[in-house]
Scaffold this active site. Structure first.
Site, short mmCIF file in Angstrom:
data_model
loop_
_atom_site.label_atom_id
_atom_site.label_comp_id
_atom_site.label_asym_id
_atom_site.label_seq_id
_atom_site.Cartn_x
_atom_site.Cartn_y
_atom_site.Cartn_z
N ASP A 15 -4.01 19.02 -15.53
CA ASP A 15 -4.52 17.75 -16.05
C ASP A 15 -4.16 17.72 -17.53
O ASP A 15 -4.74 18.45 -18.34
CB ASP A 15 -6.04 17.68 -15.84
CG ASP A 15 -6.64 16.37 -16.35
OD1 ASP A 15 -5.98 15.69 -17.17
OD2 ASP A 15 -7.77 16.03 -15.94
N LYS A 45 -6.47 6.63 -20.02
CA LYS A 45 -6.69 7.10 -21.39
C LYS A 45 -5.45 6.80 -22.25
O LYS A 45 -5.11 5.66 -22.41
CB LYS A 45 -7.05 8.59 -21.38
CG LYS A 45 -8.03 8.99 -20.26
CD LYS A 45 -9.37 8.29 -20.34
CE LYS A 45 -10.27 8.80 -19.22
NZ LYS A 45 -11.45 7.98 -18.99
N TYR A 66 -13.10 18.28 -16.74
CA TYR A 66 -13.63 16.93 -16.58
C TYR A 66 -14.68 16.96 -15.46
O TYR A 66 -14.37 17.32 -14.33
CB TYR A 66 -12.49 15.96 -16.26
CG TYR A 66 -13.02 14.62 -15.85
CD1 TYR A 66 -13.83 13.88 -16.71
CD2 TYR A 66 -12.76 14.11 -14.59
CE1 TYR A 66 -14.36 12.67 -16.31
CE2 TYR A 66 -13.27 12.90 -14.19
CZ TYR A 66 -14.08 12.19 -15.06
OH TYR A 66 -14.61 10.99 -14.66
N ARG A 96 0.84 -1.21 0.00
CA ARG A 96 0.00 0.00 0.00
C ARG A 96 0.87 1.26 0.00
O ARG A 96 0.40 2.34 -0.36
CB ARG A 96 -0.98 -0.01 1.19
CG ARG A 96 -1.90 1.20 1.22
CD ARG A 96 -3.18 1.00 2.01
NE ARG A 96 -2.98 0.34 3.28
CZ ARG A 96 -2.40 0.91 4.36
NH1 ARG A 96 -1.97 2.15 4.30
NH2 ARG A 96 -2.27 0.22 5.46
C1 LIG Z 1 -9.46 14.78 -18.58
C2 LIG Z 1 -9.78 13.73 -17.56
N1 LIG Z 1 -9.23 13.82 -16.34
C3 LIG Z 1 -9.49 12.90 -15.38
C4 LIG Z 1 -10.33 11.83 -15.62
C5 LIG Z 1 -10.59 10.82 -14.52
O1 LIG Z 1 -9.84 9.66 -14.79
P1 LIG Z 1 -10.26 8.19 -14.33
O2 LIG Z 1 -11.50 7.82 -15.07
O3 LIG Z 1 -9.06 7.37 -14.67
O4 LIG Z 1 -10.51 8.25 -12.85
C6 LIG Z 1 -10.92 11.69 -16.87
C7 LIG Z 1 -11.83 10.56 -17.14
O5 LIG Z 1 -12.58 10.55 -18.09
C8 LIG Z 1 -10.63 12.67 -17.87
O6 LIG Z 1 -11.17 12.59 -19.10
#
Ligand SMILES: Cc1ncc(COP(=O)(O)O)c(C=O)c1O
Length: 375
Positions: free
Chosen positions: A172, A197, A99, A47
């Site tokens: 991000d 992704k 997001y 962990r």
């Molecule tokens: C731009 C972006 N950031 C963060 C996330 C969150 O990621 P996760 O689905 O791996 O938790 C997503 C998910 O679609 C996303 O498109």
């Protein structure tokens, strides 16, 4: 070495015992102590850390030109770890369009926990500076290109303003990927990825990652959030992620080239009201994107069809593009975002989001043409 070489060779690491080119998976949850109580293998408990993380974290840090990386059990776990490392009562500024899952978390659980979250209009640096002056944020969040309209934020200018007000800056960069943008080189402190992704790229791992420009007390707090909260990635998923990252450049370049072709094709259709893609010269963020994105503009685009009924009919008539949530995989996906995000959404109801994959572009163009004709 060039980034594509670092990725393809996964830093050229060779497993020392058998000279294997591919690392072993370490399922062990716990690691032996020596008689003196030390941990000669450098690991204690899974962990906190697992040997299968070492290589993907090192590759990611190298690709983002950062010093340290941490894997998490999902992108959202990585993002929320950053905010949880702040003190309750801290102010954070995030983009209005972002997001939606993280936006929901910032306006829901994070506020209950005591974070003061507020939002700035994407792409408007004056409004962002005014918001910094008013809110005095401890942390500024950037997402560029930002879901689901693909607004562009000037990373270097945003980081400069935020730092002037004493805020840390986290970006991000899931959609841009290190293939197109390296936010740390533009002044950002920490880069976040939903590794689910493009980094993994095959719709078979949920994972997240953070990369820091340098060691800091705040980074230590994030690491502590991961080990105390337990949002750790399984070793098999970490191994799959490393395998995915080795083809990152090929996949992202092919998908971005397809998206650019598709965006131009869709723009010529009189059934589409607008195409939102930063690679199109008419996109409001095109000039900034041309400066801060190299080798392409990403593989995400959205189209607006002038009404929800025609938008949903178009999505339903596509055959190659699968109607499914998520993005960044080798296969193309389509989504009516407003219905996924629910009543609080800021996403227009006539918007359809396309995640363009690496299929033959002629097949993708045929698919959108037949769907536009059928709908
Ligand atoms: C731009 C972006 N950031 C963060 C996330 C969150 O990621 P996760 O689905 O791996 O938790 C997503 C998910 O679609 C996303 O498109």
């Amino acid at each position: 070495m060039k980034p594509r070489t670092l990725a393809a060779e996964a830093l050229g690491w060779v497993e020392p015992q058998h000279r294997g080119l591919i690392p072993a998976i370490h399922p062990a949850t716990t690691f032996e102590r020596a008689a003196d109580g030390s941990y000669p293998g450098g690991k204690i408990y899974s962990r906190d850390n697992n040997p299968t993380y070492d290589q993907p974290e090192a590759v990611l840090a190298a690709l983002e030109c950062g010093k340290h990386a941490l894997l998490f059990s999902s992108g959202l776990a990585a993002a929320t770890a950053v905010f949880q490392a702040l003190r309750p009562g801290a102010a954070v500024l995030a983009p209005r369009m972002m997001y939606w899952g993280l936006c929901n978390w910032l306006t829901g659980p994070a506020r209950e926990w005591g974070l003061r979250s507020s939002f700035y209009p994407n792409g408007d640096l004056q409004a962002f500076e005014d918001a910094c002056r008013k809110e005095r944020p401890s942390l500024v969040w950037i997402e560029t290109p930002a879901n689901p309209m693909w607004d562009i934020q000037d990373i270097a200018a945003t980081a400069e303003i935020a730092h002037r007000f004493g805020a840390m800056v986290v970006a991000d960069s899931t959609v841009a990927t290190p293939v197109h943008t390296r936010p740390l080189e533009l002044g950002v402190d920490i880069v976040m990825h939903s590794a689910t992704k493009y980094l993994n790229g095959h719709s078979d791992v949920v994972a997240g990652a953070l990369v820091a420009a340098q060691a800091s007390e705040f980074w230590d707090r994030i690491r502590a959030v991961r080990s105390s909260g337990g949002a750790v990635l399984g070793p098999f998923e970490a191994w799959l992620l490393l395998r995915g990252m080795r083809t990152l450049f090929l996949r992202v370049e092919a998908a971005s080239a397809n998206a650019a072709r598709l965006a131009s094709h869709l723009q010529a259709s009189n059934r589409i009201s607008s195409v939102l893609y930063p690679g199109l010269p008419g996109h409001p963020g095109h000039d900034i994107a041309s400066r801060q994105m190299a080798g392409g503009f990403g593989a995400m685009l959205s189209v607006r069809l002038g009404g929800e009924v025609s938008a949903r009919a178009f999505a339903g008539a596509l055959r190659l593009f699968k109607q499914a949530t998520s993005l960044g995989s080798v296969e193309s996906l389509v989504e009516h975002r407003a219905s996924v995000e629910g009543p609080q959404t800021l996403c227009p109801s006539d918007l359809i989001r396309l995640s363009v994959g690496i299929e033959d572009i002629d097949d993708l163009i045929d698919d959108v043409d037949q769907a536009l004709a059928a709908s």
